[in-house]
Scaffold this motif. Structure first.
Motif, PDB file in Angstrom:
ATOM      1  N   ILE A 143      -0.164   7.453   9.014  1.00  0.00           N
ATOM      2  CA  ILE A 143       1.167   6.469   8.457  1.00  0.00           C
ATOM      3  C   ILE A 143       0.943   6.049   7.033  1.00  0.00           C
ATOM      4  O   ILE A 143      -0.078   6.018   6.374  1.00  0.00           O
ATOM      5  N   VAL A 197       6.906   0.967   8.369  1.00  0.00           N
ATOM      6  CA  VAL A 197       5.708   1.803   8.685  1.00  0.00           C
ATOM      7  C   VAL A 197       6.497   3.151   8.843  1.00  0.00           C
ATOM      8  O   VAL A 197       7.551   3.352   9.687  1.00  0.00           O
ATOM      9  N   ILE A 204       2.151   2.588   5.082  1.00  0.00           N
ATOM     10  CA  ILE A 204       2.324   1.197   5.452  1.00  0.00           C
ATOM     11  C   ILE A 204       2.852   0.773   4.161  1.00  0.00           C
ATOM     12  O   ILE A 204       2.370   0.696   3.070  1.00  0.00           O
TER      13      ILE A 204
END
Length: 161
Positions: A71, A56, A73
């Motif tokens: 973010i 992450v 992922i």
């Protein structure tokens, strides 16, 4: 403290684990033959997840109009030998972007997705350059002709924090 990675976990994204200062360049207009870019700074921190089969990346983007958080992922499929990458923008927290999927070859990771932009089908390409320079680099490009031509519209250079 992160949990320990499994011994057989992939190492493709190990180059980006840690904290970074980021230099962003974003194309001002898409699909208009634009040659003007806006530069801004940011911060990024990446940690392993899923026993090393994922990670992450937490981002602070310092856009000229104000800060934003996002973010990335990433998860690895052992069956396919590919990575999937999703983007979640804090300005639109209820929607994950369509994942790009791909893999690394000789330190360059190339990832693709079919998506839409303003109702128009596009191809998305992420390219990671992990070993070609001292600082890792990432680029995003879009194609509105099925991948025949590409327009790079975002570049990032990661500098150790």
């Amino acid at each position: 403290m992160p949990l320990e990675a499994l011994k057989d976990s992939p190492t493709d994204f190990d180059f980006i684990i840690g904290s970074w200062t980021v230099r962003h360049e974003r194309l001002n207009q898409l699909f208009s033959a634009c040659t003007q870019w806006t530069e801004f700074s940011g911060l990024s921190s990446t940690s392993k997840t899923l026993g090393g089969y994922g990670n992450v990346e937490d981002n602070l983007l310092r856009f000229p109009g104000g800060d934003a958080r996002a973010i990335a992922i990433r998860s690895y499929s052992t069956d396919l030998g590919t990575w999937s990458i999703w983007w979640l923008d804090g300005r639109n927290p209820g929607t994950l972007d369509t994942p790009v999927v791909g893999k690394f070859d000789s330190g360059i990771g190339t990832f693709f997705a079919d998506d839409t932009m303003n109702g128009t089908p596009i191809r998305v390409r992420f390219t990671w350059f992990s070993t070609t320079t001292e600082n890792p680099r990432w680029e995003q490009a879009f194609s509105n002709d099925g991948g025949k031509s590409w327009e790079t519209n975002w570049r990032m250079e990661f500098i150790p924090a």
